[in-house]
Write a protein that holds these residues in place. Sequence first.
Motif, PDB file in Angstrom:
ATOM      1  N   GLU A   1     -42.252   2.827  11.657  1.00  0.00           N
ATOM      2  CA  GLU A   1     -42.181   3.305  13.056  1.00  0.00           C
ATOM      3  C   GLU A   1     -42.634   4.709  12.994  1.00  0.00           C
ATOM      4  N   VAL A   2     -42.045   5.650  12.027  1.00  0.00           N
ATOM      5  CA  VAL A   2     -42.474   7.003  12.173  1.00  0.00           C
ATOM      6  C   VAL A   2     -44.186   6.976  11.707  1.00  0.00           C
ATOM      7  N   ALA A   3     -44.546   6.101  10.914  1.00  0.00           N
ATOM      8  CA  ALA A   3     -46.240   6.282  10.502  1.00  0.00           C
ATOM      9  C   ALA A   3     -47.071   5.955  11.976  1.00  0.00           C
ATOM     10  N   THR A   4     -46.357   4.777  12.728  1.00  0.00           N
ATOM     11  CA  THR A   4     -46.939   4.075  13.790  1.00  0.00           C
ATOM     12  C   THR A   4     -47.024   5.235  14.819  1.00  0.00           C
ATOM     13  N   ARG A   5     -45.635   6.056  15.118  1.00  0.00           N
ATOM     14  CA  ARG A   5     -45.644   6.902  16.402  1.00  0.00           C
ATOM     15  C   ARG A   5     -46.678   8.197  16.132  1.00  0.00           C
ATOM     16  N   SER A   6     -46.681   8.738  14.902  1.00  0.00           N
ATOM     17  CA  SER A   6     -47.513   9.713  14.566  1.00  0.00           C
ATOM     18  C   SER A   6     -48.875   9.257  14.717  1.00  0.00           C
ATOM     19  N   ALA A   7     -49.304   8.182  14.385  1.00  0.00           N
ATOM     20  CA  ALA A   7     -51.019   7.783  14.472  1.00  0.00           C
ATOM     21  C   ALA A   7     -51.048   7.666  15.901  1.00  0.00           C
ATOM     22  N   ALA A   8     -49.950   7.253  16.909  1.00  0.00           N
ATOM     23  CA  ALA A   8     -50.465   7.068  18.004  1.00  0.00           C
ATOM     24  C   ALA A   8     -50.388   8.282  18.793  1.00  0.00           C
ATOM     25  N   THR A   9     -49.522   9.218  18.428  1.00  0.00           N
ATOM     26  CA  THR A   9     -49.241  10.546  19.355  1.00  0.00           C
ATOM     27  C   THR A   9     -50.300  11.688  18.478  1.00  0.00           C
ATOM     28  N   ARG A  10     -50.662  11.304  17.401  1.00  0.00           N
ATOM     29  CA  ARG A  10     -51.419  12.413  16.608  1.00  0.00           C
ATOM     30  C   ARG A  10     -50.324  13.640  16.344  1.00  0.00           C
ATOM     31  N   GLN A  11     -49.265  13.395  16.289  1.00  0.00           N
ATOM     32  CA  GLN A  11     -48.360  14.656  15.926  1.00  0.00           C
ATOM     33  C   GLN A  11     -47.246  14.139  14.983  1.00  0.00           C
ATOM     34  N   ILE A  12     -46.992  15.435  14.372  1.00  0.00           N
ATOM     35  CA  ILE A  12     -45.927  15.215  13.241  1.00  0.00           C
ATOM     36  C   ILE A  12     -44.773  14.572  13.761  1.00  0.00           C
ATOM     37  N   GLN A  13     -44.343  13.413  13.025  1.00  0.00           N
ATOM     38  CA  GLN A  13     -43.087  12.927  13.222  1.00  0.00           C
ATOM     39  C   GLN A  13     -41.835  13.011  11.990  1.00  0.00           C
ATOM     40  N   HIS A  14     -40.801  12.762  12.459  1.00  0.00           N
ATOM     41  CA  HIS A  14     -39.767  13.027  10.986  1.00  0.00           C
ATOM     42  C   HIS A  14     -38.552  12.133  11.525  1.00  0.00           C
ATOM     43  N   ALA A  15     -38.265  11.615  10.444  1.00  0.00           N
ATOM     44  CA  ALA A  15     -36.944  10.666  10.517  1.00  0.00           C
ATOM     45  C   ALA A  15     -36.211  10.549   9.178  1.00  0.00           C
ATOM     46  N   GLU A  16     -34.887  10.443   9.309  1.00  0.00           N
ATOM     47  CA  GLU A  16     -34.005  10.329   8.091  1.00  0.00           C
ATOM     48  C   GLU A  16     -33.480   8.983   8.186  1.00  0.00           C
TER      49      GLU A  16
END
Length: 457
Positions: free
Chosen positions: A178-193
């Motif tokens: 999910e984090v990878a997909t979100r980052s690819a879609a928004t072109r922004q850094i995403q973080h999750a624990e």
Amino acid sequence: MRLSRSPSARIAIVYAALVTLLTGAVCFMAADAAEVTGPIGAAATATFVIGAGSIGLTLWMGRRAARTIRTVTDAARHLANGELDHRIAAPASHESRELAESFNRMADLFQDRMRDLEAEQRLLAVVMETMADGVIALDANNRVRLINRPAQRLLMTDAQATHGRPLAEVVRDFEVLEVATRSAATRQIQHAELELLHQRRFLSVIATPISADIGEGVLLTLQDVTDLRQVQTTRREFVSNVSHELRNPLASVSAMVEILESGAIDDREATLDFLGRIQNDVGRMTALVNELLELSSLESGQMPIHLAPVNLVEVVGVVVERFRLTAAVQEVEIGHCVPADAPYVMAERAKLGQILTNLIENALRFTPRGGRVTLSSSATARWVEIRVADSGVGIPREHLPHVFERFYKVDRSRSDGGTGLGLAIVKHLVQAHGGDVTAASAEGEGSVFTLTLRRAT
Ligand code: ADP
């Protein structure tokens, strides 16, 4: 014939044919005029000789040019096949030598660039493999382009099984995806624990969008934060445990002071009773604070241990004597069977005494009337084992692995004055000696705590 296929050979053949035709025509003309001798005959002969010479020269030059082209083609093929050391030997002719030298210079340059590229690739590989964090590079379709070893370890997979495969097939935890997909879609850094359930580990995932000449994608950084979480949990538990341990005696002291203030102080007997209890509670709190301070300085390494050969039988004898009266009051037998010639151990005498005191205190506390507490020892070439055994209530199997943890009490409802820190201190002290301590127990039959210390030489 191969020569006839090369352009220079073709030109040579056409040129030779023209010269031959010209010479033949001159001869024919001369023959017609019946002037085969004299100046015309000489001219015809000269022309024929020049023609024949030209043919020979042209053929020779054509052949040489063809050989040069073949050599260069061959060398280029070697280079293309990865034989970067391959070079052309310098030919005799000036032009061919220039061509060969230019080709060799180009090959040198190519080889240097390839070497630099390989060195950079090796450095990148070393960095990727030695870094503690996991790294996964994904392409625009979320397929794994690159994965380093820490990432493989965390995701319990290997490079071969993951390379080129969609991330969804590699990672079982959907949050990573999910984090990878979100980052690819928004072109922004995403973080999750997240928690890796199958490994019972905590992971911090950072997804960073990347765009390079090779295409767009996402870089995933995986960091194992289990230890950090553990520290946070331990700290929380510690504060909660200390508060819990202090709350009861404090509440009790406060209540008794209130009762005394509200008139009970005039009753001498009640006052003495309350004061005794207050002293008891204050004693418990003082013991807790002292143990906490001791544990803290042990854990921070502020309490260095000075090892020296210590006479085991003597230390054991002194500690056992100290408890003889308490044991007698509890109607518990206490003794030791450490032989008089037992080997010396490497220890700090006072600390060894403190370790044995803690273990004997526990043994007496959990051994009912009529029971027995015995200290014994045995030795190997390098180590000495010291056992504190009792015939008490024992420790249930599920609690045994935890008894050395801070604040751990098997029966929390018991108000026997224990803080749950005694065995944690013992463990730290023994480890500071370079030794180890273990516990074995059978519920209802008793417990044995075994210290292993280095034998003095
Ligand atoms: P405490 O101060 O409560 O004794 P310890 O760290 O010394 O704390 O011991 C932790 C727990 O281990 C105790 O609360 C007790 O339940 C158990 N325990 C320790 N020693 C013995 C023993 N010899 N027999 C039975 N239980 C023991």
